[in-house]
Design an enzyme around this catalytic site. Structure first.
Site, mmCIF file in Angstrom:
data_model
loop_
_atom_site.group_PDB
_atom_site.id
_atom_site.type_symbol
_atom_site.label_atom_id
_atom_site.label_comp_id
_atom_site.label_asym_id
_atom_site.label_seq_id
_atom_site.Cartn_x
_atom_site.Cartn_y
_atom_site.Cartn_z
ATOM 1 N N HIS A 1 48.094 37.811 -19.430
ATOM 2 C CA HIS A 1 47.976 36.917 -18.935
ATOM 3 C C HIS A 1 48.840 35.332 -18.874
ATOM 4 C CE1 HIS A 1 44.414 34.422 -18.346
ATOM 5 N NE2 HIS A 1 44.235 33.701 -19.067
ATOM 6 N N ALA B 1 61.679 43.307 18.986
ATOM 7 C CA ALA B 1 61.275 43.647 18.005
ATOM 8 C C ALA B 1 60.551 44.624 18.017
ATOM 9 C CB ALA B 1 60.932 42.536 16.733
#
Ligand code: FAD
Length: 591
Positions: A564, A389
Site C-alpha cells: 500500500h 491498421a
C-alpha cells in the site's frame, strides 16, 4: 465430479489416422499432457496428450482403429476445479480463430551439398525466433537464426511493440504534464522537435537490437543474413540480403538442419483499393514519424491503430477512426473500453462504428476517403494522413513450406499441435505464423516450447490464458474469460469490481477513472478472468494471469498482502469485494 470426453485435437487436417498405441486403461489417473494414444499418419507419428487431468472411466478406441480430429478417445472423471479450468481454456481457444484445413504437400528432394549443418535452424529473428534459438542454444544444440533484415528483433523490436511504446511513453508524459495544471503546476506549451523524438525511438530500438546481437554471440548462435526458402524437409536455401532492408544480392547458400523452427511472422494486410501515396501509411510508416498531420484517419479501431492515434493526437493531430464492428478495441469487455473512450473522446472528431472504407483517392490537397455504413459521412472526407491498421496476415505462403512438406492454410497460417510441431515432426512453427493472438509474449512462450522439444524434452504449450493489453491512456488490459465470452458461451460467472475512485494511490496520482474487475467461475469460485482499465493496467494484469494459472480463488488473492498504496492492491481489493469483506468501500453485504 463430472464426466468429460477427451477428443483428438487438430492434427493438421489428417483424417482417418491409424491408432498404433493406446497408452491408458480404465481406472488410470492421467495428468495433463500424459499421452493417451499414439497416431501414425503417412508423414509422422504423434502422441495425443490429455488436455485435462482425471480418472479414465471409459476408453472409446482400440489399436488398429482409425480416428480424425474431434474423435472421442476416452471419458474421464474430473474434479470440479478441473471443469472450471477447461472453461478458461475453452474460452481462450474460442477467442482465437479456428485452425483451417491445410492440404499436405509432398516434400521436395535435395541431394546437393550444404555449406553448414545445424541441430536447429530458426527461420526468422523476431521475438519468437530469437527466443527459440537462444533456448535451443542453452540446451546445448548447435543453432542458427536466418533473418533477412540487418537486426534481430523482428516486427516487435524494430517496427512494433518497442518503438510504439517509446513514442507512447513520450505522449503519456506530455499528457500527464497537462493534467498537472489542475494541481497548480503549469508548464509552457511543449516545443516538439520531431527529429529528436524519432532519434529517441531509434536509440531505444538500437539498444535492444544490439543487445540481442550480443546475446546471440554469447550463446554461439550463428546469425545468417538472408532470405530463406525451404528446398527440402532438411534444407534451406538462403539468398543473402544487404543494407538495412531486405535487398537481395546474387549470393546463395544452402543450410542443412536436423530440426527447423519456423518463426517467419506476419505482415500488414493491404487493402486492395488503397493507392500508393506517402500520405497513406501502415503501422511501420506511422512509426517513421515523418511529420504530424493536422487531420488523420485511422482505418481499423484495434489496438495498433488506437495506440498510434494516441501518439499522433498528443503531438497535435485531430483524429477520425473508422471501424467495421460495433465497437473499438474488440476483445476487451465494453465496460473497460467505455472508460478509455470517455477519457479519449477529445482526441476524435468522428468515431465511425459499423462503417466501412469503400474508396480512397489521393489528390494534391489531401487523401479523400469515402465511407459506407451506419456512421458514414455523405461526402468523401479529406485527410492529411491515413493510417491503415486493418490487421496482419501470416507469412506462411512466402517461405517455400511446400518443399519441406509443411502444410499451410489458404490464408498463410501453419497449423501446429501442442508441442508446436507442424505436420512434419522435426519442423516446428511458432508466433504470428501459427495463429491468433498475434502477440510477442505468445510467440516467446511458443518458441521456448519448440526449443525444448528440439532438445528431446516433452514440452507442451499448455498456458491457460494469454493476456491482451492496449497501451493507450488509460491502458486497457484483460485476460481469460471476459464477460462477453461468458455470455456467449453460457459460462456461469460471478464478478467483482473495485473502482479506482476508492484507491488512495489512483487518487493521489490524479487518475482515478479506472477499475479492476475479477471474474470467477460461479460454481467453483476459481478465478477465470479479469480486466483492468487505468494507468499501468498492462503492468498489473500479470498478477491475474498468475492467479488463473495457479487456480486461485478470491480468498487466495484477497488474503495476499499487497503493498500500500499501489494500483496493484486494487486486485486484492477486488477479491475482497468478491468475498464481501472490502473495508476500502462502503459496507457490503457479506456473502
Ligand atoms: P515477427 O516479429 O514478425 O518476426 C518474423 C521475422 O522473420 C522478421 O524479422 C522477418 O524479417 C523474418 N522473416 C520472415 N520471412 C523470412 C524469410 N523468408 N527469410 C528470412 N527472414 C524472414 N505484440 C505485443 O505482444 N505487445 C505489443 O505491445 C505489440 N505492439 C505492436 C505494435 C505494432 C505497431 C505491431 C505491428 C505489432 C505489435 N505487436 C505487439 C505484435 C508483435 O510485434 C508480434 O506479435 C511479434 O513480433 C510476432 O513475433 P514473431 O516472432 O512471430 O514474428
Amino acid at each position: 465430479m463430472a464426466l468429460i470426453e477427451l477428443k483428438v485435437p487438430d492434427i493438421g487436417g489428417s483424417e482417418n489416422v491409424d491408432i498404433i498405441d493406446v497408452n491408458v486403461k480404465v481406472g488410470d489417473s492421467v495428468a495433463v499432457d500424459d499421452t493417451l494414444i499414439t497416431l501414425e499418419t503417412d508423414k509422422a507419428t504423434m502422441d495425443v496428450p490429455a488436455e485435462q487431468a482425471g480418472v479414465v472411466k471409459e476408453i472409446k478406441v482400440a489399436v488398429g482403429d482409425k480416428i480424425s480430429e474431434g474423435g472421442v478417445i476416452v471419458v474421464i472423471e474430473v474434479a470440479a476445479a478441473a471443469e472450471s479450468t477447461s472453461a478458461v481454456t475453452a474460452a481462450q481457444t474460442e477467442a482465437a480463430p479456428k485452425t483451417e484445413a491445410a492440404p499436405i504437400p509432398a516434400a521436395a528432394n535435395f541431394s546437393g551439398a550444404a555449406e553448414a549443418e545445424y541441430d536447429v535452424v530458426v527461420l526468422g529473428g523476431g521475438p519468437g525466433g530469437y527466443s527459440a534459438a537462444f533456448a535451443a542454444a542453452d540446451q546445448g544444440l548447435k543453432t542458427a537464426i536466418i533473418e533477412r533484415y540487418a537486426t534481430l528483433g523482428g516486427v516487435c523490436l524494430n517496427v512494433g511493440c518497442i518503438p510504439s511504446k517509446a513514442l507512447l511513453h513520450n505522449a503519456a508524459v506530455m499528457d500527464e504534464v497537462k493534467h498537472l495544471a489542475a494541481n497548480g503546476i503549469k508548464f509552457a506549451e511543449p516545443e516538439i522537435d520531431i527529429d529528436m523524438l524519432r532519434g529517441y525511438k531509434e536509440k531505444v530500438i538500437g539498444k535492444l537490437t544490439t543487445g540481442l546481437a550480443g546475446m546471440a554471440k554469447a550463446r554461439k548462435v550463428d546469425v545468417i543474413r538472408g532470405n530463406a526458402q525451404f528446398i527440402s524437409a532438411n534444407h534451406f536455401e538462403v539468398t543473402e540480403t544487404t543494407g538495412t532492408g531486405k535487398d537481395e544480392t546474387a549470393n546463395k547458400k544452402v543450410v542443412a538442419f536436423k530440426n527447423a523452427i519456423i518463426a517467419a511472422g506476419s505482415r500488414v494486410t493491404q487493402l486492395p483499393f488503397i493507392p500508393q501515396d506517402p500520405r497513406i501509411v501502415d503501422s511501420t510508416g506511422a512509426l517513421e514519424l515523418k511529420a504530424v498531420p493536422e487531420k488523420m484517419l485511422i482505418i481499423g479501431g484495434g489496438i495498433i491503430g488506437l495506440e498510434m492515434g494516441t501518439v499522433y493526437s498528443t503531438l497535435g493531430a485531430r483524429l477520425d477512426v473508422v471501424e467495421m464492428m460495433d465497437g473499438l478495441m474488440q476483445g476487451a469487455d465494453r465496460d473497460l473500453v467505455k472508460v478509455w473512450q470517455k477519457m479519449n473522446e477529445y482526441r476524435f472528431d468522428n468515431i465511425m462504428l459499423n462503417t466501412k472504407t469503400v474508396g480512397v483517392e489521393a489528390k494534391e490537397d489531401g487523401i479523400y476517403v469515402t465511407f459506407e455504413g451506419a456512421k458514414a459521412p455523405t461526402e468523401p472526407q479529406r485527410y492529411d494522413l491515413v493510417l491503415v491498421a486493418a490487421g496482419r496476415q501470416p507469412n506462411g505462403l512466402l517461405i517455400g513450406a511446400d518443399k519441406a512438406g509443411v502444410a499451410v492454410t489458404e490464408r498463410g497460417f501453419i497449423n501446429v499441435d501442442k508441442t508446436q510441431r507442424t505436420n512434419v515432426p522435426h519442423i516446428y512453427a511458432i508466433g504470428d505464423i501459427v495463429g491468433q493472438p498475434m502477440l510477442a509474449h505468445k510467440a516467446v512462450h511458443e518458441g521456448h516450447v519448440a526449443a525444448e522439444n528440439c532438445a528431446g524434452h516433452k514440452a507442451f504449450f499448455d498456458a491457460r490464458v494469454i493476456p491482451g493489453v492496449a497501451y493507450t491512456d488509460p491502458e486497457v488490459a484483460w485476460v481469460g474469460v471476459t464477460e462477453e465470452i461468458a455470455k456467449r458461451d453460457g459460462i456461469k460467472i460471478t464478478k467483482s469490481v473495485f473502482p479506482w475512485a476508492a484507491s488512495g494511490r489512483a487518487i493521489a496520482n490524479g487518475r482515478d477513472e479506472g477499475f479492476t474487475k475479477l471474474i470467477f467461475d460461479a460454481e467453483t469460485g476459481l478465478i477465470i478472468g479479469g480486466g483492468i482499465v487505468g494507468t499501468h493496467a498492462g503492468d498489473m494484469i500479470g498478477e491475474i494471469c498468475l492467479a488463473i494459472e495457479m487456480g486461485c480463488d478470491a480468498e487466495d488473492i484477497g488474503k495476499t498482502i499487497h503493498p500500500h498504496p499501489t494500483l496493484g492492491e486494487s486486485i486484492g481489493m477486488a477479491a475482497e469485494v468478491a468475498l464481501g469483506v472490502c473495508t476500502d468501500l462502503p459496507p457490503m453485504r457479506k456473502k
